[in-house]
Every structure is written in C-alpha cells, then in structure tokens.
Scaffold this motif. Sequence first.
Motif, PDB file in Angstrom:
ATOM      1  N   SER A 176     -44.077  30.127  -9.425  1.00  0.00           N
ATOM      2  CA  SER A 176     -44.962  29.602 -10.447  1.00  0.00           C
ATOM      3  C   SER A 176     -45.605  28.282  -9.999  1.00  0.00           C
ATOM      4  CB  SER A 176     -44.178  29.390 -11.747  1.00  0.00           C
ATOM      5  OG  SER A 176     -44.991  28.798 -12.739  1.00  0.00           O
ATOM      6  N   ILE A 177     -44.790  27.420  -9.380  1.00  0.00           N
ATOM      7  CA  ILE A 177     -45.307  26.138  -8.883  1.00  0.00           C
ATOM      8  C   ILE A 177     -46.319  26.366  -7.762  1.00  0.00           C
ATOM      9  CG2 ILE A 177     -44.670  24.015  -7.663  1.00  0.00           C
ATOM     10  CD1 ILE A 177     -42.010  24.116  -9.208  1.00  0.00           C
ATOM     11  N   GLU A 178     -46.023  27.322  -6.884  1.00  0.00           N
ATOM     12  CA  GLU A 178     -46.943  27.642  -5.795  1.00  0.00           C
ATOM     13  C   GLU A 178     -48.286  28.110  -6.334  1.00  0.00           C
ATOM     14  OE1 GLU A 178     -46.740  27.976  -2.049  1.00  0.00           O
ATOM     15  OE2 GLU A 178     -45.613  26.213  -2.726  1.00  0.00           O
ATOM     16  N   ALA A 179     -48.227  28.920  -7.403  1.00  0.00           N
ATOM     17  CA  ALA A 179     -49.472  29.409  -7.993  1.00  0.00           C
ATOM     18  C   ALA A 179     -50.261  28.260  -8.615  1.00  0.00           C
ATOM     19  CB  ALA A 179     -49.158  30.467  -9.049  1.00  0.00           C
ATOM     20  N   ASP A 180     -49.550  27.327  -9.269  1.00  0.00           N
ATOM     21  CA  ASP A 180     -50.235  26.167  -9.866  1.00  0.00           C
ATOM     22  C   ASP A 180     -50.855  25.283  -8.794  1.00  0.00           C
ATOM     23  OD1 ASP A 180     -49.519  27.029 -12.374  1.00  0.00           O
ATOM     24  OD2 ASP A 180     -47.738  25.750 -12.518  1.00  0.00           O
ATOM     25  N   VAL A 181     -50.135  25.078  -7.702  1.00  0.00           N
ATOM     26  CA  VAL A 181     -50.662  24.252  -6.598  1.00  0.00           C
ATOM     27  C   VAL A 181     -51.902  24.910  -5.996  1.00  0.00           C
ATOM     28  CG1 VAL A 181     -50.173  23.400  -4.266  1.00  0.00           C
ATOM     29  CG2 VAL A 181     -48.440  23.191  -6.066  1.00  0.00           C
ATOM     30  N   LYS A 182     -51.858  26.217  -5.882  1.00  0.00           N
ATOM     31  CA  LYS A 182     -52.999  26.942  -5.328  1.00  0.00           C
ATOM     32  C   LYS A 182     -54.229  26.793  -6.229  1.00  0.00           C
ATOM     33  CE  LYS A 182     -54.311  31.464  -3.504  1.00  0.00           C
ATOM     34  NZ  LYS A 182     -53.883  32.874  -3.280  1.00  0.00           N
ATOM     35  N   LYS A 183     -53.990  26.843  -7.558  1.00  0.00           N
ATOM     36  CA  LYS A 183     -55.105  26.684  -8.491  1.00  0.00           C
ATOM     37  C   LYS A 183     -55.704  25.285  -8.391  1.00  0.00           C
ATOM     38  CE  LYS A 183     -53.481  30.025 -11.938  1.00  0.00           C
ATOM     39  NZ  LYS A 183     -52.981  30.196 -13.332  1.00  0.00           N
ATOM     40  N   VAL A 184     -54.820  24.265  -8.258  1.00  0.00           N
ATOM     41  CA  VAL A 184     -55.300  22.888  -8.127  1.00  0.00           C
ATOM     42  C   VAL A 184     -56.104  22.714  -6.846  1.00  0.00           C
ATOM     43  CG1 VAL A 184     -54.573  20.497  -7.812  1.00  0.00           C
ATOM     44  CG2 VAL A 184     -53.448  21.923  -9.521  1.00  0.00           C
ATOM     45  N   ASP A 185     -55.619  23.281  -5.746  1.00  0.00           N
ATOM     46  CA  ASP A 185     -56.341  23.187  -4.475  1.00  0.00           C
ATOM     47  C   ASP A 185     -57.711  23.861  -4.565  1.00  0.00           C
ATOM     48  OD1 ASP A 185     -54.269  21.795  -3.341  1.00  0.00           O
ATOM     49  OD2 ASP A 185     -53.350  23.543  -2.393  1.00  0.00           O
ATOM     50  N   GLU A 186     -57.740  25.008  -5.223  1.00  0.00           N
ATOM     51  CA  GLU A 186     -59.018  25.719  -5.380  1.00  0.00           C
ATOM     52  C   GLU A 186     -59.987  24.902  -6.235  1.00  0.00           C
ATOM     53  OE1 GLU A 186     -57.949  29.455  -6.997  1.00  0.00           O
ATOM     54  OE2 GLU A 186     -57.318  30.340  -5.073  1.00  0.00           O
ATOM     55  N   ALA A 187     -59.449  24.251  -7.284  1.00  0.00           N
ATOM     56  CA  ALA A 187     -60.305  23.424  -8.147  1.00  0.00           C
ATOM     57  C   ALA A 187     -60.852  22.232  -7.374  1.00  0.00           C
ATOM     58  CB  ALA A 187     -59.510  22.952  -9.363  1.00  0.00           C
ATOM     59  N   LYS A 188     -60.024  21.618  -6.536  1.00  0.00           N
ATOM     60  CA  LYS A 188     -60.475  20.493  -5.718  1.00  0.00           C
ATOM     61  C   LYS A 188     -61.554  20.930  -4.745  1.00  0.00           C
ATOM     62  CE  LYS A 188     -56.248  17.681  -5.803  1.00  0.00           C
ATOM     63  NZ  LYS A 188     -55.159  17.133  -4.980  1.00  0.00           N
ATOM     64  N   GLU A 189     -61.317  22.087  -4.135  1.00  0.00           N
ATOM     65  CA  GLU A 189     -62.291  22.599  -3.170  1.00  0.00           C
ATOM     66  C   GLU A 189     -63.624  22.879  -3.848  1.00  0.00           C
ATOM     67  OE1 GLU A 189     -62.716  26.261   0.040  1.00  0.00           O
ATOM     68  OE2 GLU A 189     -60.831  25.948  -1.050  1.00  0.00           O
ATOM     69  N   GLN A 190     -63.587  23.400  -5.068  1.00  0.00           N
ATOM     70  CA  GLN A 190     -64.776  23.688  -5.833  1.00  0.00           C
ATOM     71  C   GLN A 190     -65.541  22.415  -6.164  1.00  0.00           C
ATOM     72  OE1 GLN A 190     -65.438  26.873  -6.231  1.00  0.00           O
ATOM     73  NE2 GLN A 190     -67.414  26.531  -7.235  1.00  0.00           N
ATOM     74  N   CYS A 191     -64.768  21.340  -6.484  1.00  0.00           N
ATOM     75  CA  CYS A 191     -65.415  20.051  -6.776  1.00  0.00           C
ATOM     76  C   CYS A 191     -66.163  19.525  -5.565  1.00  0.00           C
ATOM     77  CB  CYS A 191     -64.344  19.051  -7.223  1.00  0.00           C
ATOM     78  SG  CYS A 191     -63.709  19.372  -8.873  1.00  0.00           S
ATOM     79  N   TRP A 192     -65.616  19.627  -4.382  1.00  0.00           N
ATOM     80  CA  TRP A 192     -66.264  19.150  -3.178  1.00  0.00           C
ATOM     81  C   TRP A 192     -67.537  19.936  -2.872  1.00  0.00           C
ATOM     82  CZ3 TRP A 192     -65.662  14.702  -0.946  1.00  0.00           C
ATOM     83  CH2 TRP A 192     -64.466  13.997  -1.094  1.00  0.00           C
ATOM     84  N   LYS A 193     -67.438  21.178  -3.196  1.00  0.00           N
ATOM     85  CA  LYS A 193     -68.637  22.013  -2.933  1.00  0.00           C
ATOM     86  C   LYS A 193     -69.750  21.598  -3.876  1.00  0.00           C
ATOM     87  CE  LYS A 193     -66.284  26.126  -1.136  1.00  0.00           C
ATOM     88  NZ  LYS A 193     -66.005  27.531  -1.337  1.00  0.00           N
TER      89      LYS A 193
END
Length: 219
Positions: free
Chosen positions: A202-219
Amino acid sequence: MYLNGYGLNSIAKILNQEGVKSPAYYQKKLFGKNLGYNKPEIGRRYLWDNTGVKRILQNEFYIGTVVNHKTYNNKITHIRKNIPENEQYRHEKIVPAIISKDKWEHVQFIMSDKVKRNVRAGSNKPCHRYAGLIKCGCGSSFVCKTRNWRDFPERIEYVCNGYHRYGKENCSPHRINEMILDELIYKEILAVKDSAIENYNSIEADVKKVDEAKEQCWK
C-alpha cells in the motif's frame, strides 16, 4: 497439623474448606489495614495460601518472642534491606506463648530439613518459552508441567498456578498444551507477516502515485 505430616498447601486448603479467614481479614477488620496492590487475588478474598501458613509457622511471636529492628529503609534509594540477626533486638517472653519453644524449634528443623532433602529445580533445567508470559483470568500466572505417559511421547503443558497452589477455592483446573500454543503463535506471526506485506504494498502504491504527481507537475 504440620507436625502430624500435613504440608503447607494441605493446611491452607483445609482452612479454606472450613471457612477460616486469613490474617488479612483480621488486619482489615481490627486495624483497617488493606493488602498491597501487588498481592494475589486470593488474598483479597481472605483465603489461605502456603505462604501465609509458612509465615505463621516461622513467626517467633507465638512462643512469646518479639523481634524488632529486622529491616531498614535506605533514605536515598528507599529500598528496604534486612539487618543481620546479631544486630536485631530480641525480647523473649514479652507476650504470652501459645506453643512451646520445643515445638516451634521442631517445626523449624522439619522445614529446613525438607529444603535440604527436596531439591525442586536445577541450573540445567530448560527455560520454557511461555513461562511467565501467560496469565489466567484469576490473576495467577501459568506454570509449566511435563506430562509423561507410557507409550506416549512427553507432553509439555501450562497450568494455572492459582489452582495448582491453592486448589479449587481459587480457580478451576485447566491446562494448555504447548504444541497448541506454538500453533497459535505461528498463525499469529503469519497474520502479522501478511499484514506487513499488505501495508508495504500500500505504501509503495502511494509513493508511486506521489512520484507520478511530481513528474506531472514538472511537465
């Protein structure tokens, strides 16, 4: 009773069966003294145990002797310590004796002789893994007993020490097989393991979502 062959537990059981109140009852009734918070539940019901019987049998007061200055409290650590016998204050024949000194000394000899002849444990005995960890509803701990039957393998069980020491006046006879405890503990460990893996995923999935959100912000 002790001089006639009754043991401490047997005397306690007979007194309980006959409805004789323990000394704690009279201390409460006459002096308003309550038992300490660390005393067993059986004492709060004014029942006898082997410790209470032994304390009376070893008390010199019943031969008319009062001993003072037996302990002292350290003013710094507040720890009570025993004082050597040669520094204690003894007052003989200060109260009326209810038994003879010869009888009292005979009881002391039998008690000390039993200790010398009846060794109950050795330093090479195994430490059972659940000893001291299980408590009964009566407040007593479970103690380990080894059962041996002919043509059957040795079995280790844990029994209520309240029943083992004080009898049915304190608790009912019941026991737990160590193999059953092992199975329960093993199942519990597996459940904890599965829960830990689930939380990790569950934590891994949350971390993955946060990383994806950060990546989206940079884009």
